[in-house]
Design a protein around this motif. Structure first.
Motif, PDB file in Angstrom:
ATOM      1  N   UNK A  62       0.732  -0.871   0.006  1.00  0.00           N
ATOM      2  CA  UNK A  62       0.097   0.011  -0.109  1.00  0.00           C
ATOM      3  C   UNK A  62       0.625   0.988   0.085  1.00  0.00           C
ATOM      4  N   UNK A  63      -0.109   2.191  -0.357  1.00  0.00           N
ATOM      5  CA  UNK A  63       0.140   3.706  -0.111  1.00  0.00           C
ATOM      6  C   UNK A  63       0.815   4.418   0.749  1.00  0.00           C
ATOM      7  N   UNK A  64       1.656   5.221   0.761  1.00  0.00           N
ATOM      8  CA  UNK A  64       1.540   6.876   2.062  1.00  0.00           C
ATOM      9  C   UNK A  64       2.669   6.085   2.981  1.00  0.00           C
ATOM     10  N   UNK A  65       3.567   4.871   2.913  1.00  0.00           N
ATOM     11  CA  UNK A  65       4.704   4.491   3.923  1.00  0.00           C
ATOM     12  C   UNK A  65       4.080   3.800   4.923  1.00  0.00           C
ATOM     13  N   UNK A  66       2.628   2.777   4.167  1.00  0.00           N
ATOM     14  CA  UNK A  66       2.560   2.006   5.665  1.00  0.00           C
ATOM     15  C   UNK A  66       2.443   0.479   4.953  1.00  0.00           C
ATOM     16  N   UNK A  67       2.417  -0.469   5.471  1.00  0.00           N
ATOM     17  CA  UNK A  67       2.895  -1.435   5.330  1.00  0.00           C
ATOM     18  C   UNK A  67       1.261  -2.009   5.631  1.00  0.00           C
ATOM     19  N   UNK A  68       0.905  -3.329   5.012  1.00  0.00           N
ATOM     20  CA  UNK A  68      -0.274  -3.689   4.396  1.00  0.00           C
ATOM     21  C   UNK A  68      -0.686  -5.445   5.823  1.00  0.00           C
ATOM     22  N   UNK A  69      -1.721  -5.214   5.878  1.00  0.00           N
ATOM     23  CA  UNK A  69      -1.352  -6.638   6.508  1.00  0.00           C
ATOM     24  C   UNK A  69      -2.574  -7.757   5.654  1.00  0.00           C
ATOM     25  N   UNK A  70      -1.875  -8.769   6.058  1.00  0.00           N
ATOM     26  CA  UNK A  70      -1.658 -10.310   5.073  1.00  0.00           C
ATOM     27  C   UNK A  70      -2.390 -11.707   6.115  1.00  0.00           C
ATOM     28  N   UNK A  71      -3.215 -12.330   5.728  1.00  0.00           N
ATOM     29  CA  UNK A  71      -3.620 -12.827   6.554  1.00  0.00           C
ATOM     30  C   UNK A  71      -3.849 -14.469   5.813  1.00  0.00           C
ATOM     31  N   UNK A  72      -2.945 -15.301   6.331  1.00  0.00           N
ATOM     32  CA  UNK A  72      -3.474 -16.664   5.667  1.00  0.00           C
ATOM     33  C   UNK A  72      -4.324 -17.830   5.977  1.00  0.00           C
ATOM     34  N   UNK A  73      -4.848 -18.164   5.066  1.00  0.00           N
ATOM     35  CA  UNK A  73      -5.553 -19.349   6.329  1.00  0.00           C
ATOM     36  C   UNK A  73      -4.864 -20.488   6.768  1.00  0.00           C
ATOM     37  N   UNK A  74      -5.220 -21.045   7.904  1.00  0.00           N
ATOM     38  CA  UNK A  74      -5.012 -22.033   8.050  1.00  0.00           C
ATOM     39  C   UNK A  74      -4.556 -23.214   8.102  1.00  0.00           C
ATOM     40  N   UNK A  75      -3.784 -23.451   8.602  1.00  0.00           N
ATOM     41  CA  UNK A  75      -3.023 -25.069   7.064  1.00  0.00           C
ATOM     42  C   UNK A  75      -2.602 -24.745   5.944  1.00  0.00           C
ATOM     43  N   UNK A  76      -2.776 -23.221   5.507  1.00  0.00           N
ATOM     44  CA  UNK A  76      -1.982 -22.993   3.889  1.00  0.00           C
ATOM     45  C   UNK A  76      -0.571 -22.990   4.717  1.00  0.00           C
ATOM     46  N   UNK A  77       0.702 -23.479   3.378  1.00  0.00           N
ATOM     47  CA  UNK A  77       1.709 -23.399   3.746  1.00  0.00           C
ATOM     48  C   UNK A  77       2.576 -22.702   2.385  1.00  0.00           C
ATOM     49  N   UNK A  78       2.748 -21.404   3.102  1.00  0.00           N
ATOM     50  CA  UNK A  78       2.878 -20.894   1.413  1.00  0.00           C
ATOM     51  C   UNK A  78       4.739 -20.873   0.841  1.00  0.00           C
ATOM     52  N   UNK A  79       4.406 -20.551  -0.617  1.00  0.00           N
ATOM     53  CA  UNK A  79       6.277 -21.272  -0.906  1.00  0.00           C
ATOM     54  C   UNK A  79       6.970 -20.447  -1.197  1.00  0.00           C
ATOM     55  N   UNK A  80       6.040 -19.505  -2.437  1.00  0.00           N
ATOM     56  CA  UNK A  80       6.521 -18.231  -3.514  1.00  0.00           C
ATOM     57  C   UNK A  80       5.498 -17.386  -3.700  1.00  0.00           C
ATOM     58  N   UNK A  81       5.969 -16.422  -3.966  1.00  0.00           N
ATOM     59  CA  UNK A  81       4.841 -15.297  -4.263  1.00  0.00           C
ATOM     60  C   UNK A  81       5.088 -14.846  -5.952  1.00  0.00           C
ATOM     61  N   UNK A  82       4.088 -15.426  -6.720  1.00  0.00           N
ATOM     62  CA  UNK A  82       4.037 -14.619  -8.764  1.00  0.00           C
ATOM     63  C   UNK A  82       3.446 -13.783  -8.643  1.00  0.00           C
ATOM     64  N   UNK A  83       4.389 -12.933  -9.122  1.00  0.00           N
ATOM     65  CA  UNK A  83       4.082 -12.140  -9.451  1.00  0.00           C
ATOM     66  C   UNK A  83       3.910 -11.315 -10.804  1.00  0.00           C
ATOM     67  N   UNK A  84       2.985 -11.230 -11.855  1.00  0.00           N
ATOM     68  CA  UNK A  84       3.098 -10.637 -13.283  1.00  0.00           C
ATOM     69  C   UNK A  84       2.640  -8.786 -12.951  1.00  0.00           C
ATOM     70  N   UNK A  85       2.946  -8.550 -14.468  1.00  0.00           N
ATOM     71  CA  UNK A  85       2.770  -6.903 -14.607  1.00  0.00           C
ATOM     72  C   UNK A  85       2.421  -6.703 -15.806  1.00  0.00           C
ATOM     73  N   UNK A  86       1.375  -6.576 -16.436  1.00  0.00           N
ATOM     74  CA  UNK A  86       0.928  -6.626 -17.586  1.00  0.00           C
ATOM     75  C   UNK A  86       0.478  -4.695 -18.097  1.00  0.00           C
ATOM     76  N   UNK A  87       1.880  -4.038 -18.584  1.00  0.00           N
ATOM     77  CA  UNK A  87       1.817  -3.123 -18.299  1.00  0.00           C
ATOM     78  C   UNK A  87       1.168  -2.563 -19.944  1.00  0.00           C
ATOM     79  N   UNK A  88       0.215  -1.406 -20.333  1.00  0.00           N
ATOM     80  CA  UNK A  88       0.022  -0.321 -20.485  1.00  0.00           C
ATOM     81  C   UNK A  88       0.979  -0.064 -21.952  1.00  0.00           C
ATOM     82  N   UNK A  89       0.803  -0.518 -22.986  1.00  0.00           N
ATOM     83  CA  UNK A  89       1.784  -0.058 -24.348  1.00  0.00           C
ATOM     84  C   UNK A  89       3.195  -0.418 -23.877  1.00  0.00           C
ATOM     85  N   UNK A  90       3.263  -1.664 -22.844  1.00  0.00           N
ATOM     86  CA  UNK A  90       4.620  -2.517 -23.185  1.00  0.00           C
ATOM     87  C   UNK A  90       4.964  -3.828 -22.478  1.00  0.00           C
ATOM     88  N   UNK A  91       5.793  -4.445 -22.859  1.00  0.00           N
ATOM     89  CA  UNK A  91       5.473  -5.708 -22.650  1.00  0.00           C
ATOM     90  C   UNK A  91       5.575  -6.097 -21.197  1.00  0.00           C
TER      91      UNK A  91
END
Length: 242
Positions: A202-231
């Motif tokens: 989030x903006x404004x120098x804040x930190x966001x809060x993220x809640x993971x469901x019980x029993x879920x084991x995270x491994x990685x974060x996949x981020x894809x950005x579709x840029x208008x007029x770009x790659x």
């Protein structure tokens, strides 16, 4: 003699009457004294029972008072501990926000204004995750920046997925399901962005809060950005909750 009647004397009966009379005269004071003695004895027993009960009540009162004092001390200690933990949590959060602002400044100077950079366009700079004191709750910050000299605004959509497993099976969770600290207009597969040099979510120098469901084991974060007029730009970041 005329008018007199002579009756035979019954000495045995008279003797019994005298004995009964004497016994009655003796029994009355004895009964009185016996009653007085019994009453005094009963009163004494009641007094002893009262004293014993009073001693027990006083002992229980002292024990209760000591227990209340212990509880007050424990309660005070817990309050102090809670206040200390809360102060530490706020201090950590403040330091994290200050650190992230410094990272933004570094990104601006090193990436955005790098004159010799051979890569231009959008850069998915980081996705920082920090554990909190609550299980399954994390603080996060996603940072995007531009590389190159172009001042034209960059805008588009992000698709951020948390990959992991649940119940032994692979499972992906969109960031929009895990956090409410996203830009307005965010959907399950599209988080809007628009910036000239850099943007934090989030903006404004804040930190966001993220809640993971019980029993879920995270491994990685996949981020894809579709840029208008770009790659399109894609990045995979291993999950760390340090």
């Amino acid at each position: 003699m005329p008018g007199w009647e002579v009756r035979p004397s019954n000495r045995a009966q008279e003797r019994r009457l005298r004995v009964a009379l004497v016994a009655l005269l003796v029994a009355v004071p004895l009964a009185f004294y016996a009653g007085s003695w019994w009453q005094a004895r009963s009163t004494q027993q009641q007094a002893l029972a009262f004293q014993e009960t009073q001693v027990q009540a006083e002992a229980q009162a002292r024990e209760l008072d000591e227990l209340r004092q212990r509880m007050a001390v424990l309660s005070s200690g817990e309050q102090l501990a809670q206040q200390s933990n809360e102060q530490s949590r706020l201090t950590i959060k403040l330091l994290e926000e200050q650190n992230f602002k410094q990272q933004q400044e570094l990104a601006f100077y090193k990436g955005v204004l790098a004159p010799d950079s051979k890569v231009t366009g959008l850069l998915i700079r980081s996705f920082d995750v920090h554990a909190t004191e609550t299980a399954g709750v994390y603080r996060f910050k996603l940072m995007l920046s531009r590389i190159g000299k172009d001042d034209k605004p960059l805008q588009g959509r992000l698709n951020v997925q948390l990959e992991g497993s649940m119940g032994g099976k692979a499972k992906n969770l969109p960031l929009s399901q895990l956090s409410g600290d996203l830009p307005e207009g965010s959907t399950e597969k599209a988080i809007p962005f628009a910036f000239k040099h850099l943007q934090a979510i989030p903006d404004g120098g804040r930190l966001g809060e993220l809640r993971i469901p019980e029993g879920f084991v995270p491994k990685r974060i996949r981020i894809k950005a579709d840029v208008e007029g770009g790659k399109a730009v894609e990045r995979q970041i291993e999950w760390t909750d340090g």
